[in-house]
Design a protein around this motif. Sequence first.
Motif, PDB file in Angstrom:
ATOM      1  N   ALA A   1      36.183  40.160 -12.366  1.00 53.78           N
ATOM      2  CA  ALA A   1      37.009  40.126 -11.149  1.00 53.78           C
ATOM      3  C   ALA A   1      36.270  39.423 -10.015  1.00 53.78           C
ATOM      4  O   ALA A   1      36.884  38.741  -9.189  1.00 53.78           O
ATOM      5  CB  ALA A   1      37.400  41.543 -10.753  1.00 53.78           C
ATOM      6  N   ALA A   2      34.947  39.557  -9.981  1.00 54.87           N
ATOM      7  CA  ALA A   2      34.168  38.907  -8.915  1.00 54.87           C
ATOM      8  C   ALA A   2      34.027  37.407  -9.159  1.00 54.87           C
ATOM      9  O   ALA A   2      34.032  36.623  -8.211  1.00 54.87           O
ATOM     10  CB  ALA A   2      32.786  39.546  -8.807  1.00 54.87           C
ATOM     11  N   ALA A   3      33.910  37.002 -10.416  1.00 59.19           N
ATOM     12  CA  ALA A   3      33.591  35.588 -10.705  1.00 59.19           C
ATOM     13  C   ALA A   3      34.817  34.746 -11.019  1.00 59.19           C
ATOM     14  O   ALA A   3      34.742  33.518 -10.994  1.00 59.19           O
ATOM     15  CB  ALA A   3      32.604  35.517 -11.869  1.00 59.19           C
ATOM     16  N   SER A   4      35.946  35.365 -11.351  1.00 58.70           N
ATOM     17  CA  SER A   4      37.184  34.652 -11.665  1.00 58.70           C
ATOM     18  C   SER A   4      36.947  33.496 -12.655  1.00 58.70           C
ATOM     19  O   SER A   4      37.238  32.329 -12.367  1.00 58.70           O
ATOM     20  CB  SER A   4      37.820  34.118 -10.367  1.00 58.70           C
ATOM     21  N   PRO A   5      36.439  33.816 -13.842  1.00 60.89           N
ATOM     22  CA  PRO A   5      36.103  32.764 -14.803  1.00 60.89           C
ATOM     23  C   PRO A   5      37.355  32.213 -15.507  1.00 60.89           C
ATOM     24  O   PRO A   5      38.441  32.774 -15.370  1.00 60.89           O
ATOM     25  CB  PRO A   5      35.225  33.505 -15.813  1.00 60.89           C
TER      26      PRO A   5
END
Length: 309
Positions: free
Chosen positions: A99-103
């Motif tokens: 959710a933090a990195a949105s890969p």
Amino acid sequence: MQKTIITCAVTGAIHTPTMSDALPYRPEDIAQQAIDAAKAGAAILHLHARNPEDGRPSVDPAHFAEFLPIIKAETDAVINITTGGSVTMGIEERLAPAAAASPEMCSMNMGSLNFATHPLADRYDKFKFDWEEAHLRASEGAIFRNTFADMRLVAETMGGNPHNAKFEHECYEVGHLYNLAFCMKKDMFKAPLFLQFVMGILGGIAAEIDNLVFMKRTADRLFGDNYQWSVIGAGGQQMKMAAVAAQMGGHVRVGLEDSLFIERGKLATSNAQQVEKVKGILIEQGNQIASPDEARTMLGLKGAGHVGF
Ligand code: KMH
Ligand code: ZN
């Protein structure tokens, strides 16, 4: 025949530092091994983080942030972030790094199972770090929990806006394919699906060719032409299952997350060494290796320009 995607799972959460000096856990080592694996031919990098001090599995987004931009700057590989974390972690904390990195991609474990690594503890008299033995032994009494509610949370958090990530659907047994078919009826995922048949984990289906054929046939019945698939042969079965899967039209996953070995009784020196080996096997048997952009097209990914790191 379509080209073969090589995924490399660089460090994972199963193995511990005592088991191999090659297992990366400092951010600079995870980054370098991931970059080398991509240069060797891996189109997708499946990534976990670890505590840089002692190699303990970590789902702290700050630990991921230490290596993701370095890998992105040096390769065009697809970054796939775990939502599996480690077996005893809860689903909310497991979701935090993706959710933090949105890969472009993240993993999605398609059902609960025993995910047992405790027999590995018996192979070592001494451990490098004090957490390792307890971590392995705890798996004897743990359930890797992936309920339908957990799967829905991962799907809702990562599948739609703003992340629009594609899932690596980790299927550890045939029942998990039926879980996925149920989720498809509920419109939880968009085709094309990317199935990862995880074979050889104690608690899941064994890494045997009959089982691979059974998984593939079942997936054909359930998903028709709307899916791509890949295989993990955990431990000693890694290269054999990859070779067979690629002959059947599937993709392959290697990496130190899934096996520490390069051949029977011989530890791999790096992730790139496993990627080089599987690439050689695939080329010998007539497969062509997919580039990251070819993987993006096959899997319908949002593109490296749309990630959050
Ligand atoms: N460790 C593998 C057997 C995940 O990261 O979500 C499966 C896996 C799970 O890669
Ligand atoms: Zn993983």
